[in-house]
Design a protein around this motif. Sequence first.
Motif, PDB file in Angstrom:
ATOM      1  N   LEU A 185       4.480  -3.335  -8.864  1.00 10.66           N
ATOM      2  CA  LEU A 185       5.921  -3.134  -8.965  1.00 10.66           C
ATOM      3  C   LEU A 185       6.217  -1.724  -8.485  1.00 10.66           C
ATOM      4  O   LEU A 185       5.789  -0.738  -9.096  1.00 10.66           O
ATOM      5  N   THR A 186       6.959  -1.601  -7.376  1.00 10.27           N
ATOM      6  CA  THR A 186       7.152  -0.308  -6.721  1.00 10.27           C
ATOM      7  C   THR A 186       8.364   0.448  -7.261  1.00 10.27           C
ATOM      8  O   THR A 186       9.235   0.880  -6.506  1.00 10.27           O
ATOM      9  N   THR A 187       8.408   0.611  -8.577  1.00 15.56           N
ATOM     10  CA  THR A 187       9.427   1.465  -9.183  1.00 15.56           C
ATOM     11  C   THR A 187       9.037   2.928  -8.938  1.00 15.56           C
ATOM     12  O   THR A 187       7.916   3.206  -8.508  1.00 15.56           O
ATOM     13  N   LYS A 230       0.845  -1.190   0.000  1.00 18.60           N
ATOM     14  CA  LYS A 230       0.000   0.000   0.000  1.00 18.60           C
ATOM     15  C   LYS A 230       0.880   1.239   0.000  1.00 18.60           C
ATOM     16  O   LYS A 230       1.976   1.238   0.552  1.00 18.60           O
ATOM     17  N   TYR A 231       0.352   2.291  -0.641  1.00 16.50           N
ATOM     18  CA  TYR A 231       1.102   3.546  -0.737  1.00 16.50           C
ATOM     19  C   TYR A 231       0.461   4.585   0.162  1.00 16.50           C
ATOM     20  O   TYR A 231      -0.763   4.761   0.170  1.00 16.50           O
ATOM     21  N   ASP A 232       1.295   5.262   0.942  1.00 13.41           N
ATOM     22  CA  ASP A 232       0.825   6.300   1.852  1.00 13.41           C
ATOM     23  C   ASP A 232       1.161   7.664   1.255  1.00 13.41           C
ATOM     24  O   ASP A 232       2.337   8.018   1.136  1.00 13.41           O
ATOM     25  N   CYS A 233       0.130   8.411   0.871  1.00 15.00           N
ATOM     26  CA  CYS A 233       0.367   9.714   0.245  1.00 15.00           C
ATOM     27  C   CYS A 233       0.959  10.721   1.223  1.00 15.00           C
ATOM     28  O   CYS A 233       1.655  11.657   0.811  1.00 15.00           O
ATOM     29  N   GLU A 280       4.483   9.590   1.348  1.00 15.35           N
ATOM     30  CA  GLU A 280       4.952   9.314  -0.018  1.00 15.35           C
ATOM     31  C   GLU A 280       5.863   8.085  -0.035  1.00 15.35           C
ATOM     32  O   GLU A 280       6.908   8.068  -0.688  1.00 15.35           O
ATOM     33  N   LYS A 281       5.422   7.046   0.683  1.00 13.48           N
ATOM     34  CA  LYS A 281       6.211   5.815   0.756  1.00 13.48           C
ATOM     35  C   LYS A 281       5.295   4.598   0.671  1.00 13.48           C
ATOM     36  O   LYS A 281       4.128   4.642   1.072  1.00 13.48           O
ATOM     37  N   TRP A 282       5.861   3.497   0.129  1.00 12.78           N
ATOM     38  CA  TRP A 282       5.191   2.208   0.167  1.00 12.78           C
ATOM     39  C   TRP A 282       5.483   1.540   1.511  1.00 12.78           C
ATOM     40  O   TRP A 282       6.546   1.758   2.092  1.00 12.78           O
ATOM     41  N   ASN A 283       4.557   0.705   1.953  1.00  9.86           N
ATOM     42  CA  ASN A 283       4.817  -0.012   3.198  1.00  9.86           C
ATOM     43  C   ASN A 283       5.790  -1.175   3.000  1.00  9.86           C
ATOM     44  O   ASN A 283       6.313  -1.729   3.959  1.00  9.86           O
TER      45      ASN A 283
END
Length: 219
Positions: free
Chosen positions: A188-190, A129-132, A135-138
């Motif tokens: 894919l967390t590019t 999940k992405y936290d706005c 601004e990071k993925w968990n």
Amino acid sequence: MRNKFFLFLLISCCLGASCTNTKTQENSESIQDSNVFVDQSNPSANLNDDRRFVSDIVTAFIKAYNERDNEKINSYIHPEAGIMFIHRPGAMDWFEKVSKIDFERPVPSYYPYANADHTYQIEYEVAPKYDCASEKWNKMGLFVDLTTATNLLNPIAANLNEFDDVQLDTDYRKQIQLAEKDSYRVVLTTPTPLIFHVKQFGDRWYVTILDRGYADCGA
């Protein structure tokens, strides 16, 4: 006479023991066969089968995406089902169905396709999940979620109907259900994330959804 009686009794006992052993062996074999059948119907075994084929379509799709190969990438889109694009033109998500991907004409037009080169190995876990706010993925990597049911398009359709008075006909709603039912989410967390869904049609796997709205916190 007594000797013959004891001889008959001995033979009867031997035959009885032999029959008992045979039945025990048959019961044992029956249980083993039953266990094999149970193993084959085990959901985790089915997931393992899916992993083999999903890894192929995921790897091939990302490769064609990075090479900007229109012909190759469109071979992974079902000719009748097409592909659903999710994007966020404003405060709300939007989606539209297209028949193919054209790298010179991105959907939406203002959002070019970015390179998604990576060195991650495929992990079969719940999608990150992405936290706005931060601004990071968990978690970082290439993830295929085989356990979470896909429910993206119907909520978007409901919001569009409620707030923008967008009415979808019955046929289009069926296409929505076809795209997401039994599909698996790939993340894919590019730096510019690549998020899509894969689904099996017959004996082949295809990409049915390209999510270009998630992790877009600009609106």
